[in-house]
Design an enzyme around this catalytic site. Sequence first.
Site, PDB file in Angstrom:
ATOM      1  N   ARG A   1      -1.566  -3.210   3.026  1.00  0.00           N
ATOM      2  CA  ARG A   1      -1.522  -2.160   4.049  1.00  0.00           C
ATOM      3  C   ARG A   1      -2.055  -0.818   3.550  1.00  0.00           C
ATOM      4  O   ARG A   1      -2.877  -0.186   4.213  1.00  0.00           O
ATOM      5  CB  ARG A   1      -0.079  -1.953   4.554  1.00  0.00           C
ATOM      6  CG  ARG A   1       0.353  -2.937   5.578  1.00  0.00           C
ATOM      7  CD  ARG A   1       1.809  -3.278   5.398  1.00  0.00           C
ATOM      8  NE  ARG A   1       1.959  -4.034   4.174  1.00  0.00           N
ATOM      9  CZ  ARG A   1       1.860  -5.360   4.119  1.00  0.00           C
ATOM     10  NH1 ARG A   1       1.700  -6.044   5.207  1.00  0.00           N
ATOM     11  NH2 ARG A   1       1.952  -6.017   2.973  1.00  0.00           N
ATOM     12  N   THR A   2      -1.565  -0.363   2.409  1.00  0.00           N
ATOM     13  CA  THR A   2      -1.930   0.994   1.968  1.00  0.00           C
ATOM     14  C   THR A   2      -3.430   1.063   1.685  1.00  0.00           C
ATOM     15  O   THR A   2      -4.124   1.970   2.150  1.00  0.00           O
ATOM     16  CB  THR A   2      -1.111   1.384   0.722  1.00  0.00           C
ATOM     17  OG1 THR A   2       0.263   1.120   0.993  1.00  0.00           O
ATOM     18  CG2 THR A   2      -1.275   2.855   0.388  1.00  0.00           C
TER      19      THR A   2
ATOM     20  N   ARG B   1      -2.940   3.815  -6.379  1.00  0.00           N
ATOM     21  CA  ARG B   1      -1.638   3.156  -6.637  1.00  0.00           C
ATOM     22  C   ARG B   1      -1.645   2.716  -8.091  1.00  0.00           C
ATOM     23  O   ARG B   1      -2.618   2.143  -8.566  1.00  0.00           O
ATOM     24  CB  ARG B   1      -1.441   1.946  -5.718  1.00  0.00           C
ATOM     25  CG  ARG B   1      -0.185   1.158  -6.092  1.00  0.00           C
ATOM     26  CD  ARG B   1       0.156   0.088  -5.111  1.00  0.00           C
ATOM     27  NE  ARG B   1       0.621   0.663  -3.855  1.00  0.00           N
ATOM     28  CZ  ARG B   1       1.048  -0.069  -2.832  1.00  0.00           C
ATOM     29  NH1 ARG B   1       1.073  -1.395  -2.923  1.00  0.00           N
ATOM     30  NH2 ARG B   1       1.453   0.497  -1.714  1.00  0.00           N
TER      31      ARG B   1
ATOM     32  N   HIS C   1       6.235   7.053  -2.617  1.00  0.00           N
ATOM     33  CA  HIS C   1       5.175   6.473  -1.776  1.00  0.00           C
ATOM     34  C   HIS C   1       5.070   7.403  -0.558  1.00  0.00           C
ATOM     35  O   HIS C   1       5.435   7.045   0.547  1.00  0.00           O
ATOM     36  CB  HIS C   1       5.594   5.050  -1.374  1.00  0.00           C
ATOM     37  CG  HIS C   1       4.487   4.211  -0.803  1.00  0.00           C
ATOM     38  ND1 HIS C   1       3.247   4.703  -0.478  1.00  0.00           N
ATOM     39  CD2 HIS C   1       4.463   2.893  -0.482  1.00  0.00           C
ATOM     40  CE1 HIS C   1       2.507   3.722   0.009  1.00  0.00           C
ATOM     41  NE2 HIS C   1       3.221   2.617   0.014  1.00  0.00           N
TER      42      HIS C   1
ATOM     43  N   LYS D   1     -10.484  -1.981 -20.892  1.00  0.00           N
ATOM     44  CA  LYS D   1     -11.069  -1.822 -22.239  1.00  0.00           C
ATOM     45  C   LYS D   1     -10.331  -0.740 -23.023  1.00  0.00           C
ATOM     46  O   LYS D   1     -10.748  -0.330 -24.093  1.00  0.00           O
ATOM     47  CB  LYS D   1     -12.547  -1.409 -22.128  1.00  0.00           C
ATOM     48  CG  LYS D   1     -13.429  -2.405 -21.415  1.00  0.00           C
ATOM     49  CD  LYS D   1     -14.871  -1.881 -21.420  1.00  0.00           C
ATOM     50  CE  LYS D   1     -15.588  -2.272 -20.159  1.00  0.00           C
ATOM     51  NZ  LYS D   1     -16.783  -1.450 -19.920  1.00  0.00           N
TER      52      LYS D   1
HETATM   53  N1   CP Z   1       3.931  -0.767   2.703  1.00  0.00           N
HETATM   54  C1   CP Z   1       3.090  -0.985   1.671  1.00  0.00           C
HETATM   55  O1   CP Z   1       2.973  -0.183   0.744  1.00  0.00           O
HETATM   56  O2   CP Z   1       2.400  -2.163   1.755  1.00  0.00           O
HETATM   57  P1   CP Z   1       1.299  -2.638   0.711  1.00  0.00           P
HETATM   58  O3   CP Z   1       2.026  -2.907  -0.600  1.00  0.00           O
HETATM   59  O4   CP Z   1       0.688  -3.870   1.304  1.00  0.00           O
HETATM   60  O5   CP Z   1       0.321  -1.517   0.537  1.00  0.00           O
END
Ligand code: CP
Length: 311
Positions: free
Chosen positions: A60-61, A110, A138, A89
């Site tokens: 999603r993100t 991320r 998040h 590396k």
């Molecule tokens: N909600 C969320 O962070 O989903 P993903 O891990 O798929 O990005």
Amino acid sequence: MPRKSTLRSFKNRDVISVRDFSKGDIQHVLKVAKTFKARPHPDLLKGTILASLFFEPSTRTRFSFESAMERLGGSVISLADAKSSSSSKGESLSDSIRIVEKYCDVIVMRHPLEGSARLAAEVSKNPVLNGGDGANQHPTQTFLDLFSIHETQKKLAGLHVALVGDLKYGRTTHSLAYALALFGARLYFIAPQSLQMPDHVMRDLEKIKAKYSFHTHPEPFMPKLDIFYATRIQKERFPDPLEYEKVEGIYVITKKLLKKVKKNFRILHPLPRVNEINYEVDNTPYAYYFEQANNGLYVRQALLALVMGKV
Ligand code: CP
């Protein structure tokens, strides 16, 4: 200290933690996201390049950020697998960011390490959006969660919200609890004792005089709740697999659990789900988690446009 409701310019701002945003800032993001939901803005970020750096899995993100940039007329350079970058590396994160920032205008990242997003933001001259740093924060998920709550309840103030499941490792609940407390929500932290809210989150909640209570079972509170925010038990973050087995499948939402809920009651979940929500619940009027994921597109469009100074 509680943050004032003054609105700061978003141009070139990093989005690292929800604590960096006032109530007024949050309301502004939600208002801009609403305009993106109402109508497309296909050329707003024409010529802008997003670097999408995902050192941990995401559906999603990553996709919603990349789709958001494409739908605003910009383009994306993407790292979807840490093994395909020079970090495999031995390149340090700060060196990688110093290089990537030269190829783009804005970065979403991320990373498994807590604090990595803050480090990237300190190194980068371009805005950095935190797509999740370990079990820490998040924030863009929090903006979309708040947007979804507002869409379903038409307000944020004074709601009764249960955060349920893995509150220890579930970074989405850390950011969301803080933001909801800013708006005066009554919070119910429902988790096994071993997975309750970490002390550092509770210290921040105390500072803003959050209203909350701790529980191990949701049943007694169901008739009071406006929002049930379910989370997955984060198996990958348990140091000991035996500890995970003790709590696996502890909360499963079934139709039976929903018998006494209010009409406006809605279930949210950052997804992916494993077994927290029975599939029979998907067709009830209370399920909102797929719309919630869809809202991510509008909220991330808003954040990209804001930090690029285009709205
Ligand atoms: N909600 C969320 O962070 O989903 P993903 O891990 O798929 O990005």
